[in-house]
Design a protein around this motif. Structure first.
Motif, PDB file in Angstrom:
ATOM      1  N   LEU A 120      47.489  14.832 -35.638  1.00 15.61           N
ATOM      2  CA  LEU A 120      46.233  15.541 -35.879  1.00 15.61           C
ATOM      3  C   LEU A 120      45.428  15.607 -34.596  1.00 15.61           C
ATOM      4  O   LEU A 120      45.278  14.599 -33.908  1.00 15.61           O
ATOM      5  CB  LEU A 120      45.429  14.811 -36.960  1.00 15.61           C
ATOM      6  N   LYS A 121      44.922  16.778 -34.286  1.00 14.70           N
ATOM      7  CA  LYS A 121      44.142  16.964 -33.068  1.00 14.70           C
ATOM      8  C   LYS A 121      42.825  17.652 -33.401  1.00 14.70           C
ATOM      9  O   LYS A 121      42.799  18.675 -34.069  1.00 14.70           O
ATOM     10  CB  LYS A 121      44.912  17.821 -32.046  1.00 14.70           C
ATOM     11  N   ILE A 122      41.751  17.058 -32.924  1.00 16.21           N
ATOM     12  CA  ILE A 122      40.423  17.641 -33.071  1.00 16.21           C
ATOM     13  C   ILE A 122      40.178  18.495 -31.827  1.00 16.21           C
ATOM     14  O   ILE A 122      40.404  18.059 -30.711  1.00 16.21           O
ATOM     15  CB  ILE A 122      39.341  16.538 -33.184  1.00 16.21           C
ATOM     16  N   GLY A 123      39.729  19.710 -32.027  1.00 11.37           N
ATOM     17  CA  GLY A 123      39.451  20.578 -30.893  1.00 11.37           C
ATOM     18  C   GLY A 123      40.660  21.392 -30.485  1.00 11.37           C
ATOM     19  O   GLY A 123      41.602  21.603 -31.252  1.00 11.37           O
ATOM     20  N   GLU A 124      40.650  21.837 -29.231  1.00  8.18           N
ATOM     21  CA  GLU A 124      41.690  22.714 -28.677  1.00  8.18           C
ATOM     22  C   GLU A 124      42.975  21.936 -28.410  1.00  8.18           C
ATOM     23  O   GLU A 124      42.948  20.846 -27.833  1.00  8.18           O
ATOM     24  CB  GLU A 124      41.180  23.330 -27.371  1.00  8.18           C
ATOM     25  N   LEU A 125      44.104  22.514 -28.800  1.00  4.29           N
ATOM     26  CA  LEU A 125      45.409  21.928 -28.536  1.00  4.29           C
ATOM     27  C   LEU A 125      45.720  22.044 -27.045  1.00  4.29           C
ATOM     28  O   LEU A 125      45.490  23.093 -26.442  1.00  4.29           O
ATOM     29  CB  LEU A 125      46.473  22.671 -29.346  1.00  4.29           C
ATOM     30  N   SER A 126      46.229  20.971 -26.445  1.00  3.36           N
ATOM     31  CA  SER A 126      46.536  20.982 -25.016  1.00  3.36           C
ATOM     32  C   SER A 126      48.045  20.850 -24.796  1.00  3.36           C
ATOM     33  O   SER A 126      48.788  20.454 -25.700  1.00  3.36           O
ATOM     34  CB  SER A 126      45.820  19.832 -24.304  1.00  3.36           C
ATOM     35  N   HIS A 127      48.483  21.154 -23.573  1.00  9.09           N
ATOM     36  CA  HIS A 127      49.898  20.986 -23.249  1.00  9.09           C
ATOM     37  C   HIS A 127      50.286  19.507 -23.291  1.00  9.09           C
ATOM     38  O   HIS A 127      51.427  19.170 -23.604  1.00  9.09           O
ATOM     39  CB  HIS A 127      50.234  21.629 -21.893  1.00  9.09           C
ATOM     40  N   GLN A 128      49.327  18.611 -23.036  1.00  5.70           N
ATOM     41  CA  GLN A 128      49.612  17.181 -23.142  1.00  5.70           C
ATOM     42  C   GLN A 128      49.920  16.797 -24.592  1.00  5.70           C
ATOM     43  O   GLN A 128      50.808  15.972 -24.840  1.00  5.70           O
ATOM     44  CB  GLN A 128      48.427  16.348 -22.628  1.00  5.70           C
ATOM     45  N   ASP A 129      49.207  17.396 -25.535  1.00 12.34           N
ATOM     46  CA  ASP A 129      49.465  17.134 -26.956  1.00 12.34           C
ATOM     47  C   ASP A 129      50.878  17.570 -27.330  1.00 12.34           C
ATOM     48  O   ASP A 129      51.582  16.878 -28.063  1.00 12.34           O
ATOM     49  CB  ASP A 129      48.454  17.873 -27.841  1.00 12.34           C
TER      50      ASP A 129
END
Length: 158
Positions: free
Chosen positions: A71-80
């Motif tokens: 689960l990610k809050i906010g914008e998805l990043s390449h690190q995610d």
């Protein structure tokens, strides 16, 4: 995800979102689809003396594979995306048995950029990113979207 009981005008942490999902596990499993079994929350695995935690681990008995959800809050990043790739690789190499299908990774995020996902992941990656909503849009916006989708469908089926 209106059924989670979260208010639309409040900022939530990933752990609060996770807690809400766990609290409503039956409805969440039904939202995922058939065959899902819950295995763990904050599943820890360790290599080279470093600990990593997958937010939610499921097994799909119909697909015969693990399904990892972060689960990610906010914008998805390449690190995610890279982190999820590592989780999937770990499960495929050290947890999955030979008769099981490859592990699936799902990132549920508030916002995602399709171009970023496409550029970051290999074409054959078994990882998917999807934006979630804590509440349904207002009735007028929902009706407008349905009209757009119907028009798109009619144009593509000609």
């Amino acid at each position: 995800m209106e059924f989670l009981g979260l208010k639309s005008n409040v900022v939530y942490s990933e752990s609060k979102l996770e807690h809400a999902i766990i609290g409503k596990m039956q409805q969440f499993l039904l939202e995922l689809g058939k065959g899902f079994l819950f295995e763990a929350r904050q599943k820890r695995f360790t290599f080279e003396e470093k600990h990593f935690y997958v937010d939610l681990v499921f097994y799909n008995r119909l697909l015969r594979c693990y399904v990892l959800i972060d689960l990610k809050i906010g914008e998805l990043s390449h690190q995610d995306l890279g982190q999820m790739q590592m989780y999937v690789n770990y499960y495929d190499r050290y947890v999955r048995q030979e008769f099981e299908s490859p592990t699936i990774g799902i990132l549920l995020c508030e916002n995602k950029n399709d171009a970023l996902v496409e550029l970051t992941l290999p074409k054959d990656a078994n990882i998917y990113a999807s934006a979630y909503q804590l509440y349904l849009p207002d009735k007028a916006l929902l009706q407008e979207k349905v009209k757009e989708w119907v028009a798109e469908f009619e144009n593509t089926s000609k």
